[in-house]
Write a protein that holds these residues in place. Sequence first.
Motif, PDB file in Angstrom:
ATOM      1  N   ALA A 310       0.812  -1.216   0.000  1.00  0.00           N
ATOM      2  CA  ALA A 310       0.000   0.000   0.000  1.00  0.00           C
ATOM      3  C   ALA A 310       0.848   1.270   0.000  1.00  0.00           C
ATOM      4  O   ALA A 310       1.942   1.310   0.573  1.00  0.00           O
ATOM      5  CB  ALA A 310      -0.915  -0.004   1.223  1.00  0.00           C
ATOM      6  N   CYS A 312       2.243   4.532   1.373  1.00  0.00           N
ATOM      7  CA  CYS A 312       2.464   4.797   2.799  1.00  0.00           C
ATOM      8  C   CYS A 312       3.441   5.957   2.963  1.00  0.00           C
ATOM      9  O   CYS A 312       3.882   6.563   1.986  1.00  0.00           O
ATOM     10  CB  CYS A 312       2.990   3.538   3.502  1.00  0.00           C
ATOM     11  SG  CYS A 312       4.666   3.069   2.984  1.00  0.00           S
ATOM     12  N   GLN A 340      -5.133   3.561   2.983  1.00  0.00           N
ATOM     13  CA  GLN A 340      -4.824   2.142   3.168  1.00  0.00           C
ATOM     14  C   GLN A 340      -6.076   1.348   3.559  1.00  0.00           C
ATOM     15  O   GLN A 340      -6.255   0.204   3.103  1.00  0.00           O
ATOM     16  CB  GLN A 340      -3.740   1.985   4.232  1.00  0.00           C
ATOM     17  CG  GLN A 340      -2.378   2.496   3.796  1.00  0.00           C
ATOM     18  CD  GLN A 340      -1.497   2.927   4.952  1.00  0.00           C
ATOM     19  OE1 GLN A 340      -1.816   2.697   6.122  1.00  0.00           O
ATOM     20  NE2 GLN A 340      -0.393   3.593   4.642  1.00  0.00           N
TER      21      GLN A 340
END
Length: 433
Positions: A310, A312, A340
């Motif tokens: 994801a 980040c 996320q």
Amino acid sequence: MTQRTEPAGLKLRLAAARRLKAVLGGEHFSPLGPEDLADGRDRALANRLITTALRRHGQIDAMLAELLDKGLPPRSGSFEALLRLSLAQLVFLPDLGAHSALFLAVEATKRDGKARHLAGLMNAVLRRAQAGSARYGTLDEALLLPARFRRSWGEAYGEAALQGFAEALLAGAPLDLTLRDDGDDLAAVLDAEPLIADSVRLERRDRPVDALPFYAEGRWWVQDVAAALPARFMELPAGSAVLDLCAAPGGKTAQLLKAGYRVTALDNDARRLERLRANMDRLGYRPDIVEADAGNFAPATLFDGVLLDAPCSATGTFRRHPEVLWHRSAEDIAGRVQLQRTLLANALRCLAVGGTLIYCVCSLEPEEGEAQADWALHALPGLERLPIAPEALPGLDGAVTREGYVRTHPSMRLGRGNAGMDGFFVARFRRTG
């Protein structure tokens, strides 16, 4: 009329200042290339100056607070970047000489229309810094990490780990590769040290990546040893259909294909997908490539496995991208946490009952890792934890948590060089219904 000769090293200094100024303004750091400076030695020196200024950013902040009575002048073009580069050279790169640091900084300032009126200030500040260089060279290494990260990481990983984080920041990252072919002498040909599974580490970086043996033949790809962990935990039968969400630039896609899965690589950025295609072409892999939004992608047929690397904060990559330490705010991280959760919910919708979901982030923030995995278990019906066993990571004592998650960080040492790895979090789940 005699043509004015440009001082040696000025072009290099100006190129370094342009790149550092862009990074200070929020851009992602990437090393200068041939399009910026044609001479390879100039390029290497410019990149050394930039990376030293970035790695020592916190200590240079402390110097600036002392040296500039009125703070940094507003709207002053490249003044700050040039000053930081010169302070990095004066204090932390004494082998490059003090005279060139002062002379080139002043000359470069004169050539910037927004900064030329500050040439006198540049000279005065750097002379003061030169006089105090011995003292500045012993500044507390605690300054290398922003105070808010020192607090949160101290709580999450312990005070002892913070010293390792500072050392890792200054040392930078080695070059880790994932090998496409197992069971041959490729590691020896590359003069690389085997790490975990098919990950190896090059101790010497004396050549560009594309000049290393078997680059053109696609027998390996660049991938930090920590980043190579998540895909190995998929553990499905060969031929299983696996979706790699947020797939570009394709390191994990390549791992999944090597494992024998039928892989769909999805990303929402056309330019990043072009890079993925180029990487797959070099490696000889043929995934199904889809340009779509991972937050609402709806496949016609559900997948046996989904890997979500994801978006980040990327704070776990500070060894190669030190700017993330100073670019990330609490608001940035909170926004990524919400994204996320959206991606996790849709990843589950793409997964068949009984299928495996891998969630991972290159972040050191518990909000994006451990807390996010716990949120998924409580908020997403039909999801259960599929713990990872400590035996899956030989040589990495402590990387597997009590819950069966994987947490790596830069003070975890691996290999002869004791160079560590990126900060990563990995959780594995199963869809039950």
